[in-house]
Design an enzyme around this catalytic site. Structure first.
Site, PDB file in Angstrom:
ATOM      1  CB  SER A 254       0.292 -11.217   4.574  1.00 50.46           C
ATOM      2  OG  SER A 254       0.693 -10.275   3.605  1.00 50.46           O
ATOM      3  CE  LYS A 255      -7.350 -10.258   6.233  1.00 52.92           C
ATOM      4  NZ  LYS A 255      -7.479 -11.657   5.802  1.00 52.92           N
ATOM      5  NE  ARG A 256       2.740  -7.579   1.707  1.00 54.43           N
ATOM      6  CZ  ARG A 256       3.696  -7.934   0.869  1.00 54.43           C
ATOM      7  NH1 ARG A 256       3.620  -7.603  -0.391  1.00 54.43           N
ATOM      8  NH2 ARG A 256       4.731  -8.634   1.294  1.00 54.43           N
TER       9      ARG A 256
END
Ligand code: GLU
Length: 501
Positions: A254-256
């Site tokens: 994911s984005k993180r």
């Protein structure tokens, strides 16, 4: 029996093109190219609530950027057009009608409130959530009338209440699900659009898809697809569920974890051939220890049998390493063309004085100076590409006297060395790095100073940087006149610094 390989990439246009999705497209493409088959792009936009207008452009751009050209689909057309599901409603309606007629599906007017109540009761009783089948037993004519009068009526598939369903997945082997875990699911919504389950089956059949490659997260949907296929009298394509793509901590990517969309990688200055190579190995391997594989090699070595079952771990460092390798392999003209848009951007670190568009022929002479240091088309970890080469795009640089004078040298000895350097540069013929290198080395011997002392001071004088590209290559690219001007200027800078007396 379907003989011709036809695969499809069927993204839902709900946003950016995620690497997990594009990996599917990549395997589709590679498999189609390997087998001499067709790669179809189909836009699955039946979930209008999640629809994002720009998403189709992101998808098309991302695929093209990675070199995944489609043989049939939006923009290119084909014998099964249209390739956008919202434009194929009649087909889904016809299939729904056939399923109802065959007694395999039924109309349902249960309200969202009622469904919610059912769900709550099931939760309280610790039962699996799912439709309770109320409308299965109701009169079709009555529900049809309600639908025609404008009521919200959906169509549901009749799922066998007991028993099991098995299929052979090319990657996972025999997979079995119990029907009891699946309730009567919606195939046609009240807005006249099909659900994914119906649309995917109808289209895979209509478009003569031979192999369905998709992420493992869809495997639990397969029993529903088998049921619809069967009731419509269609033959199932081969199912190929690709392993999940996870972050190194084995959580969902994911984005993180940084960049996760194709566009983000493109914008971060990753080369498309590096991302292609990297993604090709995210779930497949050639069976030997090859890691650097050009597109054609991947196609040549590809087989569905070598797709792995275990999740693929998205190792960013590996991508960075691969990108570095591909960066160093580019020829100067190619590298120049690719870095130009990054350099021309405002935040590149290149001075505003550099005229845009950049002169590509000159840039092709400049980029080899920093090619080894570049990690991406944007630069390296702490340095932007524009900052690496900025001194080549200004009229003069402002070296600090204290930095010009190297350890063990004085202002005087440096100035004297510069005087000699100026004469050398004036006479140098050809003005070319190898011979400049030889002549400047000879000069250090003559002056009795270390190469580091002379070269260090020249580097600062010419670039105002302590870390800069190889000195003599830099001189060659700067050209004789600019080198002379900068050395004269450095001399002038040094002189006022001379201590009186
Ligand atoms: N539209 C689905 C998606 O967004 C396609 C799944 C499939 O390939 O069957 O991924």
């Amino acid at each position: 029996m379907v003989n011709d390989v036809r695969v499809r990439f069927a993204p839902s246009p709900t946003g950016a093109l995620h690497v997990g999705n594009v990996r599917t497209a990549l395997y589709d493409w590679v498999f189609a190219r390997k087998m001499g088959g067709q790669f179809v792009l189909r836009i699955e936009d039946t979930d209008q609530a999640r629809f994002v207008a720009e998403a189709r452009d992101y998808i098309a751009h991302g695929l093209r950027w990675l070199g995944l050209d489609w043989d049939e689909g939006p923009d290119v057309g084909g014998p099964h057009a249209p390739y956008v599901q919202s434009e194929r409603r009649e087909l889904y309606q016809a299939a729904t009608d056939r399923l109802i007629e065959a007694g395999a599906a039924y109309l349902c007017d249960c309200s969202p409130e009622r469904l919610e109540e059912v769900r709550k009761k099931q939760e309280a009783m610790k039962l699996a959530p799912g439709y309770d089948g109320r409308c299965r037993r109701r009169d079709h004519g009555e529900l049809l009338k309600a639908k025609q009068a404008g009521a919200d009526v959906v169509t549901r598939m009749k799922v066998p209440p007991v028993g099991e369903v098995s299929f052979t997945d090319v990657v996972r082997g025999e997979v079995t699900f119990s029907w009891s875990t699946i309730s009567d699911f919606v195939i046609m919504k009240s807005d006249g659009l099909p659900t994914y389950h119906l649309a995917v089956v109808v289209d895979d059949h209509e478009m003569k898809i031979s192999h369905v490659l998709r992420g493992e997260e869809w495997i639990a949907s397969t029993p529903r697809h088998i049921l619809i296929h069967e009731k419509l009298g269609y033959q199932m394509p081969s199912m190929v569920h690709l392993p999940l793509l996870l972050a190194p901590d084995r959580s969902k990517l994911s984005k993180r974890h940084g960049a996760t969309t194709v566009q983000e990688f493109e914008e971060s200055g990753v080369l498309s051939e590096a991302l292609f190579n990297f993604l090709a190995l995210m779930g497949w391997s050639p069976g030997d220890d090859r890691e650097l594989m050009a597109r054609a090699e991947v196609v040549q070595a590809f087989s569905l049998e070598r797709i792995q079952k275990s999740p693929a771990i998205f190792d960013k460092q590996k991508l960075e390493w691969m990108n570095g390798v591909y960066m160093r392999q580019l020829n100067p003209a190619d590298l120049a063309t690719r870095v130009a848009p990054f350099l021309e951007a405002e935040d590149s670190g290149l001075p505003a004085s550099a005229t845009r568009p950049l002169d590509l022929a000159r840039l092709a002479r400049v980029v080899p100076l920093v090619q080894d240091r570049l990690k991406t088309l944007r630069g390296a970890d702490q340095v932007r590409i524009g900052e690496m080469i900025d001194f080549l795009y200004v009229d003069r640089v402002d070296p600090a006297p204290a930095e010009i004078v190297q350890k063990g040298m004085t202002v005087e000895s440096t100035a004297a060395a510069f005087e000699r350097s100026i004469s050398l540069l004036k006479a140098a013929d050809p003005f070319e790095h190898a011979s400049l290198d030889a002549q400047f080395r000879a000069l250090t011997e003559e002056l009795g100073i270390k190469t580091g002392q002379l070269f260090g001071s020249l580097r600062v004088a010419l670039t105002a940087k302590k870390v800069a590209p190889p000195l003599f290559e830099t001189m060659e690219v700067l050209g004789r006149d600019a080198c002379l001007r900068r050395l004269q200027f450095a001399l002038a800078v040094l002189m006022p610094a001379r201590k009186p007396g």
